[in-house]
Design an enzyme around this catalytic site. Structure first.
Site, PDB file in Angstrom:
ATOM      1  N   ASP A  64       0.848  -1.198   0.000  1.00  0.00           N
ATOM      2  CA  ASP A  64       0.000   0.000   0.000  1.00  0.00           C
ATOM      3  C   ASP A  64       0.879   1.241   0.000  1.00  0.00           C
ATOM      4  O   ASP A  64       2.105   1.139   0.091  1.00  0.00           O
ATOM      5  CB  ASP A  64      -0.961  -0.011   1.200  1.00  0.00           C
ATOM      6  N   ASN A 131      -7.670  -1.369  14.096  1.00  0.00           N
ATOM      7  CA  ASN A 131      -9.089  -1.504  13.732  1.00  0.00           C
ATOM      8  C   ASN A 131      -9.334  -2.733  12.854  1.00  0.00           C
ATOM      9  O   ASN A 131     -10.424  -2.893  12.310  1.00  0.00           O
ATOM     10  CB  ASN A 131      -9.568  -0.231  13.000  1.00  0.00           C
ATOM     11  N   HIS A 133      -7.687  -3.482  10.032  1.00  0.00           N
ATOM     12  CA  HIS A 133      -7.385  -3.352   8.596  1.00  0.00           C
ATOM     13  C   HIS A 133      -6.183  -4.206   8.217  1.00  0.00           C
ATOM     14  O   HIS A 133      -5.317  -4.493   9.035  1.00  0.00           O
ATOM     15  CB  HIS A 133      -7.213  -1.883   8.191  1.00  0.00           C
ATOM     16  N   GLU A 138      -9.674  -0.758   5.056  1.00  0.00           N
ATOM     17  CA  GLU A 138     -10.251  -0.372   6.339  1.00  0.00           C
ATOM     18  C   GLU A 138     -11.559  -1.127   6.579  1.00  0.00           C
ATOM     19  O   GLU A 138     -12.109  -1.738   5.654  1.00  0.00           O
ATOM     20  CB  GLU A 138     -10.521   1.141   6.333  1.00  0.00           C
TER      21      GLU A 138
HETATM   22  P1  PGA Z   1       1.890  -1.113  12.786  1.00  0.00           P
HETATM   23  O1  PGA Z   1       0.772  -1.024  11.673  1.00  0.00           O
HETATM   24  O2  PGA Z   1       2.779  -2.233  12.379  1.00  0.00           O
HETATM   25  O3  PGA Z   1       2.612   0.204  12.709  1.00  0.00           O
HETATM   26  O4  PGA Z   1       1.182  -1.354  14.075  1.00  0.00           O
HETATM   27  C1  PGA Z   1       0.143  -2.191  11.277  1.00  0.00           C
HETATM   28  C2  PGA Z   1      -0.867  -1.874  10.213  1.00  0.00           C
HETATM   29  O5  PGA Z   1      -1.530  -0.835  10.304  1.00  0.00           O
HETATM   30  O6  PGA Z   1      -1.038  -2.686   9.309  1.00  0.00           O
END
Ligand code: PGA
Length: 235
Positions: A64, A131, A133, A138
């Site tokens: 992404d 959350n 995702h 999302e």
């Molecule tokens: P993080 O993010 O590794 O910084 O916790 C994970 C994500 O949002 O996929």
């Protein structure tokens, strides 16, 4: 088949995941590998590099990208360079990414979708957002979703603000759930007590768009590589 869960002591997590990746890629030249950024994979990337891991027979696709100007430190291409590629003596045979500077973001997403659809992905590493995702898919994302422009959830904007200075992104481009879930193998990387609740929901809650990571329950070849803290509620 439900995901296999491997619980690794926190102090060994980076080395275990980095070593596993190095072995996978050494055994399978030509792997089409999809990589996430964020804070979770950092120790695994560092250990891969420290162990002499190489990507010169691997085609890398970034999962992404945030809609931010080129060179912004929170951009995924900047993070992957900083946290991974710059540490390697042998970088990727090819590096593919979504370009948020493209004139038409719709065309750019279609280009990336087609590029990946050709031969698919052999291995996709994923983090999980607080959350639920995966990538920037999302809550609300459909399992057959394509690569597209997305508005970021407020928790994602907050997380992105920690990745670099300046105004955080509000929008992103993400590989869709269809392409992610079509990956032949998936490793879900999860560390820290703050992820314990969402990991439990993803693995034991109902499968649906409210928690996009829950679709991994239906993926035939997913391994969850977690530390003890994130696995704390799994029982
Ligand atoms: P993080 O993010 O590794 O910084 O916790 C994970 C994500 O949002 O996929």
């Amino acid at each position: 088949m439900s995901p296999t869960i491997e619980i690794i002591p926190a102090g060994q997590w980076g080395e275990a995941v980095g070593g596993r990746l190095a072995r996978f890629l050494a055994e399978r030249p030509g792997t089409r590998l999809c990589l996430p950024t964020g804070s979770t994979p950092g120790p695994a990337y560092a250990a891969f590099a420290a162990g002499g891991g190489r990507l010169d027979r691997t085609e890398v696709f970034l999962l992404d990208e945030f809609v931010l100007p080129a060179g912004h430190p929170a951009r995924c291409d900047e993070m992957i360079r900083r946290d991974f590629l710059d540490l390697l003596d042998h970088g990727p045979a090819a590096l593919h990414q979504l370009d948020p500077g493209a004139e038409s973001l719709t065309d750019e997403c279609a280009r990336y979708e087609a590029l990946i659809a050709g031969s698919g992905l052999d291995l996709t590493l994923l983090g999980i957002g607080g959350n639920g995702h995966i990538g920037l898919n999302e809550p609300g994302s459909a399992p057959d979703g394509i690569t597209r422009i997305v508005g970021l959830a407020s928790s994602t904007v907050e997380a992105a603000a920690r990745y670099g200075e300046g105004a955080p992104p509000q929008m992103g481009l993400t590989l869709g759930l269809a392409a992610v879930l079509a990956s032949r193998e998936i490793w879900l990387l999860v560390t820290g007590e703050h992820k314990a609740g969402i990991l439990y929901e993803a693995l034991h809650g109902p499968v649906g768009s409210d928690v996009p990571a829950s679709f991994l329950q239906e993926h035939p070849n997913t391994i969850v590589l977690t530390d003890e803290a994130a696995a704390g509620l799994l029982g």
